[in-house]
Design an enzyme around this catalytic site. Structure first.
Site, PDB file in Angstrom:
ATOM      1  N   CYS A  66      59.485  46.692  38.537  1.00  0.00           N
ATOM      2  CA  CYS A  66      60.273  47.760  37.921  1.00  0.00           C
ATOM      3  C   CYS A  66      59.585  48.139  36.616  1.00  0.00           C
ATOM      4  O   CYS A  66      59.364  47.279  35.752  1.00  0.00           O
ATOM      5  CB  CYS A  66      61.683  47.247  37.653  1.00  0.00           C
ATOM      6  N   CYS A 179      57.307  54.770  37.918  1.00  0.00           N
ATOM      7  CA  CYS A 179      58.602  54.214  38.330  1.00  0.00           C
ATOM      8  C   CYS A 179      58.411  53.808  39.780  1.00  0.00           C
ATOM      9  O   CYS A 179      57.875  54.600  40.575  1.00  0.00           O
ATOM     10  CB  CYS A 179      59.694  55.276  38.205  1.00  0.00           C
TER      11      CYS A 179
HETATM   12  N1  DGL Z   1      62.459  51.240  39.717  1.00  0.00           N
HETATM   13  C1  DGL Z   1      62.795  51.437  38.331  1.00  0.00           C
HETATM   14  C2  DGL Z   1      61.540  51.639  37.513  1.00  0.00           C
HETATM   15  O1  DGL Z   1      60.466  51.387  37.997  1.00  0.00           O
HETATM   16  C3  DGL Z   1      63.631  52.593  38.000  1.00  0.00           C
HETATM   17  C4  DGL Z   1      64.781  53.188  38.179  1.00  0.00           C
HETATM   18  C5  DGL Z   1      65.936  52.884  37.240  1.00  0.00           C
HETATM   19  O2  DGL Z   1      66.460  51.791  37.339  1.00  0.00           O
HETATM   20  O3  DGL Z   1      66.259  53.787  36.456  1.00  0.00           O
HETATM   21  O4  DGL Z   1      61.606  52.032  36.369  1.00  0.00           O
END
Ligand code: DGL
Length: 273
Positions: A66, A179
């Site tokens: 993440c 993301c």
């Molecule tokens: N998958 C998360 C990231 O890479 C993002 C989404 C979120 O929780 O806002 O930032």
């Protein structure tokens, strides 16, 4: 491996391609999703909580799949867990890839508001190539729309066009998908940016980092075995199973639900400091 939701499955996919003989536990913090509009100290607390939980359950290596969690919490995670397991994270690997891919030194970034506000990509890109310029664009609402798992509609297309417009205008030739949810709509973003722009995600670079750390720590599983995988989430397991199975193109099987510390709802759509 953990993420705020299903986006980290794009990282798991790369690991399954490169290291199918390892065992994986994926934790999606769907009850507290999205992270991208939350204040940094809160994201940091969530990340340390989840990482500790996975290591306590026996993980031999931790992947922060993440970008928002990496940008907010990587040093804290390494401080609190680094003496127990290797900690592998996003941000730096794709910044290095972007630095070597760009020809004109203009690199775009699409990411959550929290990741953009952290400045983590600016630092990582400057380390990889001090002459490159980063053009960051925060994309509020994009990850939640992807995670909802609905059919692609005009709203999503408009959102992609709107977020990519400043990057087209800046003449970037390379764009970091900052993301882990965004590779799930890669074709949509490529159309919005045009043929000449190279899209970079952490993908294979992360799998290589995992392999390298396992080798150094002498923790590799035998290559002649087939690894197992299981899934945990903090929200509705059926929702996670349905959307995750589609995105990963792999039957997830039973998804275990766990309780996490409670937290106020995120302030959707607002930039954070
Ligand atoms: N998958 C998360 C990231 O890479 C993002 C989404 C979120 O929780 O806002 O930032």
């Amino acid at each position: 491996m953990f993420d705020s939701g299903v986006g980290g499955l794009t990282v798991l996919h790369e690991c399954l391609v490169s290291l199918p003989h390892e065992d994986y536990v994926y934790l999606g913090d769907t009850a507290r999703f999205p992270y991208g509009d939350r204040p940094r100290p809160q994201i940091k607390a969530f990340a340390v909580e989840l990482g500790t939980r996975l290591v306590d359950e026996g993980a031999k290596l931790l992947v922060i799949a993440c970008n928002s969690a990496t940008a907010a919490a990587l040093p804290a995670m390494r401080r609190s867990l680094g003496d127990r397991v290797p900690v592998v994270a996003v941000v730096a690997p794709e910044s290095r890839l972007a630095a070597s891919a760009t020809r004109n030194g203009r690199v775009g970034l699409l990411a959550t508001a929290a990741t953009v506000a952290s400045g983590a990509y600016g630092t990582a890109l400057a380390e990889a190539d001090p002459d490159a310029t980063l053009y960051p664009v925060a994309c509020p609402g994009l990850a939640p729309r992807i995670q909802a798992g609905r059919e692609v509609d005009e709203v999503l297309v408009r959102m992609a066009d709107e977020y990519c417009a400043p990057l087209r205008h800046a003449g970037v030739d390379t764009v970091i998908l900052g993301c882990t949810h965004y590779p799930l709509v890669r074709p949509l973003l490529q159309r919005a940016l045009g043929r000449g722009v190279r899209l970079i995600s952490s993908g294979q670079a992360i799998a290589e980092e995992v392999e390298r750390h396992l080798r150094i720590a002498d923790l590799e599983a035998g290559r002649d075995r087939r690894g197992a995988y299981r899934f945990i989430c903090s929200g509705d397991p059926e929702d996670f199973r349905r959307v995750g199975t589609r995105f990963l193109q792999l039957p997830l099987g039973d998804v275990r639900r766990i309780d996490v510390n409670s937290a106020p709802a995120a302030f959707r759509g607002r930039a954070v400091a």
